[in-house]
Design an enzyme around this catalytic site. Structure first.
Site, short mmCIF file in Angstrom:
data_model
loop_
_atom_site.label_atom_id
_atom_site.label_comp_id
_atom_site.label_asym_id
_atom_site.label_seq_id
_atom_site.Cartn_x
_atom_site.Cartn_y
_atom_site.Cartn_z
N ARG A 18 -8.44 8.46 -8.93
CA ARG A 18 -8.88 8.67 -7.55
C ARG A 18 -7.71 9.11 -6.65
O ARG A 18 -6.61 8.58 -6.71
CB ARG A 18 -9.48 7.37 -7.00
CG ARG A 18 -10.00 7.46 -5.56
CD ARG A 18 -8.98 7.02 -4.54
NE ARG A 18 -9.52 6.99 -3.18
CZ ARG A 18 -8.79 6.83 -2.09
NH1 ARG A 18 -7.48 6.69 -2.19
NH2 ARG A 18 -9.33 6.82 -0.90
N VAL A 19 -7.97 10.11 -5.82
CA VAL A 19 -6.99 10.57 -4.82
C VAL A 19 -7.67 10.50 -3.46
O VAL A 19 -8.85 10.86 -3.33
CB VAL A 19 -6.55 12.01 -5.14
CG1 VAL A 19 -5.74 12.60 -4.00
CG2 VAL A 19 -5.75 12.05 -6.45
N GLY A 20 -6.95 10.05 -2.46
CA GLY A 20 -7.53 9.93 -1.12
C GLY A 20 -7.15 11.08 -0.21
O GLY A 20 -6.87 12.19 -0.66
N ASP A 21 -7.16 10.80 1.07
CA ASP A 21 -6.87 11.83 2.08
C ASP A 21 -5.38 12.08 2.26
O ASP A 21 -4.98 13.16 2.69
CB ASP A 21 -7.44 11.39 3.44
CG ASP A 21 -6.80 10.08 3.91
OD1 ASP A 21 -6.70 9.14 3.08
OD2 ASP A 21 -6.39 10.01 5.08
N SER B 111 0.81 -1.22 0.00
CA SER B 111 0.00 0.00 0.00
C SER B 111 0.84 1.26 0.00
O SER B 111 0.31 2.36 0.20
CB SER B 111 -0.91 0.04 1.23
OG SER B 111 -1.91 -0.92 1.09
N GLY C 265 -9.91 6.95 2.88
CA GLY C 265 -9.63 8.38 2.75
C GLY C 265 -10.85 9.25 2.55
O GLY C 265 -10.92 10.38 3.04
N THR D 246 -5.11 7.11 8.62
CA THR D 246 -5.05 5.97 7.71
C THR D 246 -6.46 5.42 7.56
O THR D 246 -7.34 5.72 8.38
CB THR D 246 -4.08 4.89 8.21
OG1 THR D 246 -3.99 3.84 7.24
CG2 THR D 246 -4.52 4.30 9.52
N GLY D 247 -6.67 4.62 6.54
CA GLY D 247 -8.00 4.03 6.35
C GLY D 247 -8.70 4.61 5.13
O GLY D 247 -8.04 5.10 4.20
N THR E 122 1.40 6.88 0.49
CA THR E 122 0.53 5.72 0.21
C THR E 122 0.38 5.50 -1.30
O THR E 122 0.58 6.42 -2.10
CB THR E 122 -0.88 5.97 0.79
OG1 THR E 122 -1.67 4.79 0.65
CG2 THR E 122 -1.61 7.11 0.11
N THR F 281 -1.07 2.47 4.65
CA THR F 281 -0.49 3.80 4.50
C THR F 281 0.42 4.10 5.67
O THR F 281 0.04 3.86 6.82
CB THR F 281 -1.62 4.86 4.52
OG1 THR F 281 -2.37 4.71 3.33
CG2 THR F 281 -1.08 6.27 4.59
#
Ligand code: SD4
Length: 336
Positions: free
Chosen positions: A223-226, A93, A249, A246-247, A213, A195
């Site tokens: 897609r982009v996360g937090d 990850s 996003g 983490t988790g 991450t 992450t």
């Protein structure tokens, strides 16, 4: 990362998983220096420097600790600590070996923040392993905070980063197996939750943080996360403290999680209380489907107290302080 081994060991040895101030488990056989300790953080143990990170990443915290012990600053420590996991091809990850998106592309998100509140971030970065270092270059060598996609990649090459294929055979195989099912249902704590977020306080008492991450496995292209979003995946305020997430996003972004934790500490909450409150904002939303996803926070305040909390069991924090590199099993919300 050896989180799954930890879970297995804990189950096999009958090690306690109780939470609160109880001791949790015996030593991890893999590393003599790593041990599992109480879930709550003992204020009397606070001493500097210290480094904490999401999940079970004792090699990464050991690297950061080495930098801090030698008198290095917190910014160098978190960058170098995160780089350990980025280079670890077994961690699926983060960095090289990260699981790809649905099209088979490994895309990285990372950010870094220093004691002055300066920050840098890269999103949707391809073909460069050390996303956290590119983020640092964005912070230090550009007038911007965030670079995305091709622009970020081009910038990295201009800065001397080398082009690499990040898709390892193992991750390619996993993606091909996933394509047969084509079902998008990440398994809590098993898929998509490695992450690395790292926070450090150096000998001067200054705080920095970083997060890196490959994001959610088999995410939609683009897609982009937090993790690269300042305030969501990471926030540092050298006067108050810092937090990293983490988790899933999407859920962290919706509550601007890391900024929230730091602001709660500013209002007087301990890092532990602040992490718990931020998780409660997620789970107590009307129609929250929190049973289907994991979010975890770790935080540190200016006094060196730390906290960690998650929605579900088996989130952990690695902490290196006073010469001891230890895994702390987090307390969690969903006890049902
Ligand atoms: C994301 N928060 O992209 C990241 C995923 C994560 O371990 O934590 N992976 O949503």
């Amino acid at each position: 990362m050896k989180r799954r081994n930890f879970i297995k060991n804990a189950a096999l040895t009958g090690a306690g998983v109780a939470v609160g101030s109880t001791l949790l488990s015996c030593a991890d056989n893999d590393t003599k220096e790593t041990k599992i300790v109480a879930t709550t953080n003992n204020k009397s143990q606070v001493s500097l420097p210290l480094v904490i990170a999401t999940w079970h990443v004792e090699e990464a915290t050991a690297k950061a600790w080495k930098v801090l012990q030698a008198g290095g600053n917190a910014l160098d420590a978190v960058e170098q600590g995160c780089m350990v996991e980025e280079a670890n091809e077994k961690g699926q990850s983060v960095g090289k070996g990260g699981l790809p998106d649905r099209e088979g592309n490994v895309t990285l998100d990372a950010c870094i923040m220093d004691k002055h509140g300066n920050c840098g971030s890269v999103v949707y970065l391809q073909n460069v392993t050390h996303a956290v270092s590119v983020a640092r270059k964005v912070m230090e060598d550009t007038p911007h905070v965030m670079l995305a996609g091709k622009g970020a990649e081009q910038f990295a090459y201009e800065q001397g980063f080398k082009k690499e294929n990040l898709l390892t055979e193992a991750s390619k195989k996993a993606w091909e197996a996933w394509k047969i099912k084509s079902e998008y249902k990440p398994i809590i704590n098993i898929e998509n939750h490695d992450t690395i977020g790292m926070l450090a306080i150096d000998k001067n008492g200054d705080i920095s943080g970083a997060c890196t991450t490959s994001g959610l496995a088999y995410k939609m292209a683009g897609r982009v996360g937090d993790s690269p979003i300042i305030g969501s995946g990471l926030f540092v305020d050298n006067e108050i403290g810092a937090c990293v997430a983490t988790g899933l996003g999407e859920e962290v972004v919706k509550t601007v999680g890391s900024f929230l934790v730091v602001e709660l500490m500013r209002q007087g909450k301990s890092p532990q209380e602040a992490c718990e409150e931020a998780i409660s904002r997620i789970v107590n939303k009307p129609n929250s489907n929190y049973k289907d996803f994991q979010v975890g926070y770790i935080a540190v305040n200016k006094q060196g107290e730390t906290g960690s909390y998650s929605i579900h069991q088996w989130f952990s924090m690695t902490k290196y302080q006073d010469g001891v590199n230890e895994q702390i099993q987090s307390d969690f919300f969903n006890k049902s």
